[in-house]
Motif scaffolding. Sequence first.
Motif, PDB file in Angstrom:
ATOM      1  N   VAL A 173       0.603  -1.321   0.085  1.00  0.00           N
ATOM      2  CA  VAL A 173      -0.315  -0.031  -0.120  1.00  0.00           C
ATOM      3  C   VAL A 173       1.019   1.138  -0.131  1.00  0.00           C
ATOM      4  N   VAL A 174       1.932   1.354   0.736  1.00  0.00           N
ATOM      5  CA  VAL A 174       3.022   2.478   0.772  1.00  0.00           C
ATOM      6  C   VAL A 174       3.316   2.658  -0.570  1.00  0.00           C
ATOM      7  N   ASN A 175       3.936   1.401  -0.975  1.00  0.00           N
ATOM      8  CA  ASN A 175       4.475   1.604  -2.576  1.00  0.00           C
ATOM      9  C   ASN A 175       3.408   2.174  -3.503  1.00  0.00           C
ATOM     10  N   LYS A 176       2.330   1.770  -3.538  1.00  0.00           N
ATOM     11  CA  LYS A 176       1.108   2.452  -4.252  1.00  0.00           C
ATOM     12  C   LYS A 176       0.926   3.655  -3.885  1.00  0.00           C
ATOM     13  N   GLU A 177       0.937   4.150  -2.742  1.00  0.00           N
ATOM     14  CA  GLU A 177       0.740   5.591  -2.403  1.00  0.00           C
ATOM     15  C   GLU A 177       1.987   6.393  -3.019  1.00  0.00           C
ATOM     16  N   LEU A 178       3.233   5.926  -3.168  1.00  0.00           N
ATOM     17  CA  LEU A 178       4.300   6.627  -3.549  1.00  0.00           C
ATOM     18  C   LEU A 178       4.104   6.857  -4.931  1.00  0.00           C
ATOM     19  N   GLU A 179       3.587   5.810  -5.703  1.00  0.00           N
ATOM     20  CA  GLU A 179       3.168   5.975  -7.227  1.00  0.00           C
ATOM     21  C   GLU A 179       2.252   6.851  -7.445  1.00  0.00           C
ATOM     22  N   PHE A 180       1.309   7.029  -6.732  1.00  0.00           N
ATOM     23  CA  PHE A 180       0.328   8.126  -6.887  1.00  0.00           C
ATOM     24  C   PHE A 180       0.729   9.494  -6.602  1.00  0.00           C
ATOM     25  N   LYS A 181       1.525   9.623  -5.570  1.00  0.00           N
ATOM     26  CA  LYS A 181       2.332  11.102  -5.471  1.00  0.00           C
ATOM     27  C   LYS A 181       3.211  11.540  -6.516  1.00  0.00           C
ATOM     28  N   ALA A 182       3.951  10.380  -6.968  1.00  0.00           N
ATOM     29  CA  ALA A 182       4.777  10.623  -8.110  1.00  0.00           C
ATOM     30  C   ALA A 182       4.127  10.829  -9.337  1.00  0.00           C
ATOM     31  N   SER A 183       2.764  10.490  -9.300  1.00  0.00           N
ATOM     32  CA  SER A 183       2.176  10.772 -10.938  1.00  0.00           C
ATOM     33  C   SER A 183       1.001  12.247 -10.582  1.00  0.00           C
ATOM     34  N   GLY A 184       1.421  12.846  -9.453  1.00  0.00           N
ATOM     35  CA  GLY A 184       0.720  14.123  -9.067  1.00  0.00           C
ATOM     36  C   GLY A 184      -0.698  14.225  -8.383  1.00  0.00           C
ATOM     37  N   ALA A 185      -1.027  13.015  -7.887  1.00  0.00           N
ATOM     38  CA  ALA A 185      -2.427  12.560  -7.482  1.00  0.00           C
ATOM     39  C   ALA A 185      -2.225  13.372  -5.946  1.00  0.00           C
ATOM     40  N   LYS A 186      -3.380  13.796  -5.400  1.00  0.00           N
ATOM     41  CA  LYS A 186      -3.666  14.121  -3.910  1.00  0.00           C
ATOM     42  C   LYS A 186      -3.837  12.893  -3.403  1.00  0.00           C
ATOM     43  N   ILE A 187      -3.693  12.839  -2.066  1.00  0.00           N
ATOM     44  CA  ILE A 187      -3.713  11.545  -1.246  1.00  0.00           C
ATOM     45  C   ILE A 187      -4.511  11.987   0.133  1.00  0.00           C
ATOM     46  N   ILE A 188      -5.428  11.202   0.123  1.00  0.00           N
ATOM     47  CA  ILE A 188      -6.648  11.211   1.259  1.00  0.00           C
ATOM     48  C   ILE A 188      -6.199   9.836   2.127  1.00  0.00           C
ATOM     49  N   SER A 189      -5.657   9.764   3.121  1.00  0.00           N
ATOM     50  CA  SER A 189      -5.344   8.481   3.931  1.00  0.00           C
ATOM     51  C   SER A 189      -6.615   8.238   5.050  1.00  0.00           C
ATOM     52  N   ILE A 190      -7.163   7.140   5.128  1.00  0.00           N
ATOM     53  CA  ILE A 190      -8.178   6.781   6.277  1.00  0.00           C
ATOM     54  C   ILE A 190      -7.430   5.401   6.827  1.00  0.00           C
ATOM     55  N   THR A 191      -7.028   5.551   7.957  1.00  0.00           N
ATOM     56  CA  THR A 191      -6.050   4.743   8.773  1.00  0.00           C
ATOM     57  C   THR A 191      -6.560   4.670  10.312  1.00  0.00           C
ATOM     58  N   ASN A 192      -6.269   3.490  10.954  1.00  0.00           N
ATOM     59  CA  ASN A 192      -6.894   3.680  12.524  1.00  0.00           C
ATOM     60  C   ASN A 192      -5.970   4.795  13.022  1.00  0.00           C
ATOM     61  N   HIS A 193      -4.691   5.044  12.913  1.00  0.00           N
ATOM     62  CA  HIS A 193      -4.054   6.145  13.786  1.00  0.00           C
ATOM     63  C   HIS A 193      -3.325   6.929  12.520  1.00  0.00           C
ATOM     64  N   GLU A 194      -3.083   8.021  13.074  1.00  0.00           N
ATOM     65  CA  GLU A 194      -2.380   9.165  12.261  1.00  0.00           C
ATOM     66  C   GLU A 194      -0.735   8.885  12.298  1.00  0.00           C
ATOM     67  N   LEU A 201       2.353  10.294   4.484  1.00  0.00           N
ATOM     68  CA  LEU A 201       2.576  10.482   3.047  1.00  0.00           C
ATOM     69  C   LEU A 201       1.479  11.257   2.649  1.00  0.00           C
ATOM     70  N   ALA A 202       0.164  11.294   3.175  1.00  0.00           N
ATOM     71  CA  ALA A 202      -0.794  11.866   2.520  1.00  0.00           C
ATOM     72  C   ALA A 202      -0.847  13.443   2.835  1.00  0.00           C
ATOM     73  N   ASP A 203      -1.873  13.749   1.840  1.00  0.00           N
ATOM     74  CA  ASP A 203      -1.900  15.260   1.896  1.00  0.00           C
ATOM     75  C   ASP A 203      -3.095  15.661   2.914  1.00  0.00           C
ATOM     76  N   HIS A 204      -3.987  14.762   3.062  1.00  0.00           N
ATOM     77  CA  HIS A 204      -4.895  15.008   4.506  1.00  0.00           C
ATOM     78  C   HIS A 204      -4.933  13.650   4.724  1.00  0.00           C
ATOM     79  N   GLN A 205      -5.262  13.546   6.063  1.00  0.00           N
ATOM     80  CA  GLN A 205      -5.647  12.229   6.727  1.00  0.00           C
ATOM     81  C   GLN A 205      -6.724  12.065   7.604  1.00  0.00           C
ATOM     82  N   LEU A 206      -7.360  10.941   7.710  1.00  0.00           N
ATOM     83  CA  LEU A 206      -8.479  10.876   8.553  1.00  0.00           C
ATOM     84  C   LEU A 206      -8.198   9.434   9.484  1.00  0.00           C
ATOM     85  N   SER A 207      -8.320   9.560  10.662  1.00  0.00           N
ATOM     86  CA  SER A 207      -8.272   8.351  11.664  1.00  0.00           C
ATOM     87  C   SER A 207      -9.475   8.176  12.416  1.00  0.00           C
TER      88      SER A 207
END
Length: 249
Positions: A173-194, A201-207
Motif C-alpha cells: 500500500v505504501v508503494n502504491k501511495e508513492l506511485e500516486f504521489k509521483a503521478s501528481g495525485a492528491k492523497i487522502i488516507s483513512i487509517t486507524n491511527h495518524e 505521506l498523505a496530503d490529508h488524513q482521517l483516523s
Amino acid sequence: MFQPEQISKLNDLETLVFDFIIKSPEQVQQMTIRDLANHVHVSTSTIVRLCTKLGFEGWADLKFYLKNQTREKTPEEQHYDNMLEFNMFLRRMNTDAYQSRLNKAAQMISEADYTVFLGLGTSGSLSDYATKYFVNTGLRSFVITDPFQAIQVKGIGNIVAVILSVSGETEQVVNKELEFKASGAKIISITNHEDCTVAKLADHQLSYHLINEWSKQYPLGNLTTQLPVLAILEILAHKSIDYLVNKDK
C-alpha cells in the motif's frame, strides 16, 4: 483500554494524571476537570492535553469512556467491546474539529475529476464498496485492489486517491501511495491511527482510533471493526456531492 503508542507520548505530569485515572476510575467519574487538577496538583490544561493525546475530544469524552468501561456489561457487550469504541468514534466524528477534517477531504474530492480508492484485504473490499457508493452518488470513481496493478493516472485530469489501511504500514500500500504521489495525485488516507507511514505521506488524513482486535484462531487475522471506515466513506460521498451541487448553482 488505551493504546501503548498513545501512552508513550505522555509527559511526566500527564503520566501522573493518567496513573491516577487508571487506579481510581470510579472516583474520577465523579470529578470535574478542576477537581481532578486540584487532586493531582496539575493545571486543567495538562488534563486537556492528556485527553487529546489519548484520542478524546476533551474531559467529558474521557469520562463517558470511563463510565462505559467500568459499568457492568451485558454478555453481548462483553463479546464485542469494539461497539463501545465505535460509539466513542461517532461522538468524536460529530465534533466541530472532526467535521472540519471531513469537510476538507470532501472538498478535495469534489474538486477532482476522479476519485481512486486503494486498499488490500478487508480494506480492498471497503474500497470496492466505496467506489460503488460514490458512483451511485454521482461521483466519478474507480478502485485498485491489486497490489501489482500499475498506477497510470497522468493525463486523465485531477486525481484524488483515497487510501484505506488499518495499520497504515502495509508495504504494498505504501508503494502504491508513492506511485500516486509521483503521478501528481492528491492523497487522502483513512487509517486507524495518524502516526503511520500511509497517513504521514498523505496530503490529508482521517483516523478513527480503535483498539486493534485479532482472531483467536488465526494470529494474523485482524478483526478491528471497520464500521468507522464505512461511516467516513458514506459521509464523504454525501458531503462531496453537496459541494458539487452548490458549486453548480
